[in-house]
Design an enzyme around this catalytic site. Structure first.
Site, PDB file in Angstrom:
ATOM      1  N   SER A 125     -42.564   9.531  47.869  1.00 22.78           N
ATOM      2  CA  SER A 125     -43.174  10.612  48.644  1.00 22.78           C
ATOM      3  C   SER A 125     -43.794  10.078  49.926  1.00 22.78           C
ATOM      4  O   SER A 125     -44.278   8.936  49.973  1.00 22.78           O
ATOM      5  CB  SER A 125     -44.257  11.250  47.775  1.00 22.78           C
ATOM      6  OG  SER A 125     -45.105  12.061  48.540  1.00 22.78           O
ATOM      7  N   TYR A 150     -51.903  10.443  41.401  1.00 22.38           N
ATOM      8  CA  TYR A 150     -50.494  10.819  41.595  1.00 22.38           C
ATOM      9  C   TYR A 150     -49.867   9.950  42.693  1.00 22.38           C
ATOM     10  O   TYR A 150     -48.816   9.341  42.514  1.00 22.38           O
ATOM     11  CB  TYR A 150     -50.384  12.307  41.961  1.00 22.38           C
ATOM     12  CG  TYR A 150     -49.084  12.660  42.631  1.00 22.38           C
ATOM     13  CD1 TYR A 150     -47.926  12.820  41.897  1.00 22.38           C
ATOM     14  CD2 TYR A 150     -49.001  12.794  44.024  1.00 22.38           C
ATOM     15  CE1 TYR A 150     -46.714  13.104  42.517  1.00 22.38           C
ATOM     16  CE2 TYR A 150     -47.812  13.084  44.650  1.00 22.38           C
ATOM     17  CZ  TYR A 150     -46.672  13.248  43.897  1.00 22.38           C
ATOM     18  OH  TYR A 150     -45.482  13.519  44.525  1.00 22.38           O
ATOM     19  N   LYS A 154     -46.822   6.814  42.741  1.00 18.56           N
ATOM     20  CA  LYS A 154     -45.648   6.686  43.619  1.00 18.56           C
ATOM     21  C   LYS A 154     -45.609   5.271  44.218  1.00 18.56           C
ATOM     22  O   LYS A 154     -44.564   4.631  44.273  1.00 18.56           O
ATOM     23  CB  LYS A 154     -45.686   7.733  44.739  1.00 18.56           C
ATOM     24  CG  LYS A 154     -45.457   9.151  44.269  1.00 18.56           C
ATOM     25  CD  LYS A 154     -44.070   9.354  43.700  1.00 18.56           C
ATOM     26  CE  LYS A 154     -43.834  10.742  43.160  1.00 18.56           C
ATOM     27  NZ  LYS A 154     -42.664  10.852  42.269  1.00 18.56           N
TER      28      LYS A 154
HETATM   29  N1  UFG Z   1     -51.922  24.819  52.633  1.00 22.26           N
HETATM   30  C1  UFG Z   1     -52.658  25.933  52.961  1.00 22.26           C
HETATM   31  N2  UFG Z   1     -52.838  26.864  51.990  1.00 22.26           N
HETATM   32  C2  UFG Z   1     -52.329  26.752  50.739  1.00 22.26           C
HETATM   33  C3  UFG Z   1     -51.569  25.586  50.424  1.00 22.26           C
HETATM   34  C4  UFG Z   1     -51.393  24.635  51.403  1.00 22.26           C
HETATM   35  O1  UFG Z   1     -53.147  26.086  54.066  1.00 22.26           O
HETATM   36  O2  UFG Z   1     -52.541  27.625  49.900  1.00 22.26           O
HETATM   37  C5  UFG Z   1     -51.701  23.799  53.684  1.00 22.26           C
HETATM   38  C6  UFG Z   1     -52.266  22.450  53.329  1.00 22.26           C
HETATM   39  O3  UFG Z   1     -53.620  22.383  53.696  1.00 22.26           O
HETATM   40  C7  UFG Z   1     -51.354  21.529  54.121  1.00 22.26           C
HETATM   41  C8  UFG Z   1     -50.017  22.265  54.170  1.00 22.26           C
HETATM   42  O4  UFG Z   1     -50.320  23.605  53.835  1.00 22.26           O
HETATM   43  O5  UFG Z   1     -51.834  21.426  55.421  1.00 22.26           O
HETATM   44  C9  UFG Z   1     -49.020  21.739  53.181  1.00 22.26           C
HETATM   45  O6  UFG Z   1     -49.607  21.713  51.904  1.00 22.26           O
HETATM   46  P1  UFG Z   1     -48.768  21.490  50.579  1.00 22.26           P
HETATM   47  O7  UFG Z   1     -49.722  21.522  49.430  1.00 22.26           O
HETATM   48  O8  UFG Z   1     -47.606  22.422  50.536  1.00 22.26           O
HETATM   49  O9  UFG Z   1     -48.160  20.058  50.799  1.00 22.26           O
HETATM   50  P2  UFG Z   1     -48.932  18.662  51.013  1.00 22.26           P
HETATM   51  O10 UFG Z   1     -48.537  18.178  52.354  1.00 22.26           O
HETATM   52  O11 UFG Z   1     -50.352  18.715  50.674  1.00 22.26           O
HETATM   53  O12 UFG Z   1     -48.239  17.924  49.824  1.00 22.26           O
HETATM   54  C10 UFG Z   1     -47.460  16.862  49.987  1.00 22.26           C
HETATM   55  C11 UFG Z   1     -46.434  16.797  48.851  1.00 22.26           C
HETATM   56  C12 UFG Z   1     -47.076  16.357  47.578  1.00 22.26           C
HETATM   57  C13 UFG Z   1     -47.939  15.165  47.816  1.00 22.26           C
HETATM   58  C14 UFG Z   1     -48.994  15.492  48.820  1.00 22.26           C
HETATM   59  C15 UFG Z   1     -49.968  14.354  48.992  1.00 22.26           C
HETATM   60  O13 UFG Z   1     -45.805  18.045  48.662  1.00 22.26           O
HETATM   61  O14 UFG Z   1     -46.077  16.033  46.645  1.00 22.26           O
HETATM   62  O15 UFG Z   1     -48.344  15.779  50.027  1.00 22.26           O
HETATM   63  O16 UFG Z   1     -50.999  14.683  49.811  1.00 22.26           O
HETATM   64  F1  UFG Z   1     -48.547  14.757  46.716  1.00 22.26           F
END
Ligand code: UFG
Length: 339
Positions: A125, A150, A154
């Site tokens: 990831s 998590y 990785k």
């Molecule tokens: N976000 C929102 N509202 C929500 C959900 C997410 O504003 O309800 C925002 C988050 O703050 C972030 C963006 O959308 O800025 C993306 O969020 P996600 O949760 O979809 O994805 P992430 O980038 O946080 O997650 C990724 C991978 C995970 C990994 C993680 C580690 O999908 O597998 O990064 O930080 F673990």
């Protein structure tokens, strides 16, 4: 004779799409899953898309004897390993569960794979890069200390694979570092099936649009980005799945230049949360109920890939537009709602 690929966690979101692309590219696939975080919906969807039923083995990779039986029952040429827990927040609350499951399952797999001389592709990831000032990130960008158990699993699994292929010259390994996989198969027969309240942005968007959730919270609008919301590299799930086909082909065709190779799998294109929400509304003609909310702890400001290495060495490139991908995510949510 077709080469046989084992897909551990093959009934999950990414695994199911990878299974479809592998079979369509001419590989035989064995799907193995313990259904701890998914039901049979996606496997059945895979069978419908393909018009055939890839062998399905219900098993847990933490059970070494079960892994040994699997490799005795099938002539496996390469493995793609997805079987792992993946919820960041849950991993903070239950670190032992995460370390035990994600590390033991991978160690068992490697132990048997190396005895059989079987190459291994590990699903890593972009989380391994953490917060970084230099964007886009290349595979040479330094990894930052993980911010969750998590993320740490990785990093540790990457290291285990690197050390193993060095010690056991009979096997090679590839780690694919995914950016943010979103969307669903164009058939709308497989897609993401989050349990409970979704953590990830796109399933939360589609569930809000269909009326399952009242309102999407955009976490933070005071980040140092053009519109104040976080930026990510959203990669279409089918594009992501195709990267696995390219990587497996590289392994099996003896084309690897190093025993351990790492590739970023992303588009190279940053998109902010607000841009994604606006694009979703526009392409699907729906109005989304959303509001700004405080920052979510642990989120990095911005991250996107430099995918040049994967473009050049794997011959892979992301092809779908974010609009196409968001349309597929919406079609899948509507399919789930029976529309
Ligand atoms: N976000 C929102 N509202 C929500 C959900 C997410 O504003 O309800 C925002 C988050 O703050 C972030 C963006 O959308 O800025 C993306 O969020 P996600 O949760 O979809 O994805 P992430 O980038 O946080 O997650 C990724 C991978 C995970 C990994 C993680 C580690 O999908 O597998 O990064 O930080 F673990």
């Amino acid at each position: 004779m077709a080469k046989q690929v084992l897909v551990s966690g093959g009934a999950g979101f990414i695994g199911s799409h990878v299974t479809v692309e592998l079979v369509q590219a001419g590989f035989d696939v064995v799907v193995a899953d313990n259904f701890s975080n998914c039901d049979k919906t996606c496997y059945e969807g895979v069978c419908k898309i393909l018009g055939c039923r890839p062998p399905l083995v219900e098993m847990d990779f933490c059970d070494l004897a079960a892994v040994e039986r699997l490799f005795a029952d099938y002539q496996i040429d390469a493995v793609i390993h997805f079987a792992a827990y993946k919820a960041v927040g849950e991993s903070v609350a239950e670190p032992i569960l995460y370390y035990k499951n994600n590390l033991l399952s991978f160690l068992n797999l490697l132990e048997v794979a190396r005895r059989k001389g079987c190459n291994v592709l590990f699903s890593s990831s972009a989380t391994v890069y953490g917060e970084t000032d230099v964007l886009p990130v290349t595979e040479q960008s330094p990894r930052q200390p993980a911010t969750s158990p998590y993320g740490n699993t990785k990093q540790i699994c990457e290291d285990i694979l690197r050390d193993s292929v060095k010690a056991y010259p009979g096997i090679k390994g590839i780690a694919l570092r995914y950016f943010n996989p979103i969307g669903a198969h164009p058939s709308a027969l497989i897609g993401e099936l989050p349990r409970g309240v979704p953590n990830n942005l796109v399933p939360f968007i589609t569930q809000t649009a269909i009326g399952k959730r009242e309102c999407l919270s955009i976490f933070g609008n005071d980040y140092p980005t053009p519109d104040g919301t976080c930026q990510r590299d959203y990669i279409d799930i089918v594009d992501l799945a195709r990267a696995h086909v390219c990587a497996v082909a590289r392994m099996l065709d003896g084309k690897m230049e190093e025993p351990y190779e790492i590739y970023n799998v992303g588009t190279g294109r940053p998109i902010s949360v607000l841009e994604l929400v606006n694009a979703f509304e526009k392409v699907n003609g729906v109005k989304l109920n959303w509001k700004y909310a405080p920052r979510r702890p642990g989120d990095v400001t911005a991250i996107w890939a430099d995918p040049t290495l994967a473009n050049e060495k794997l011959g892979w490139k992301a092809t779908r537009t974010v609009e196409e991908t968001l349309a597929s995510a919406w079609a899948w949510e509507k399919h789930l709602a029976g529309e």
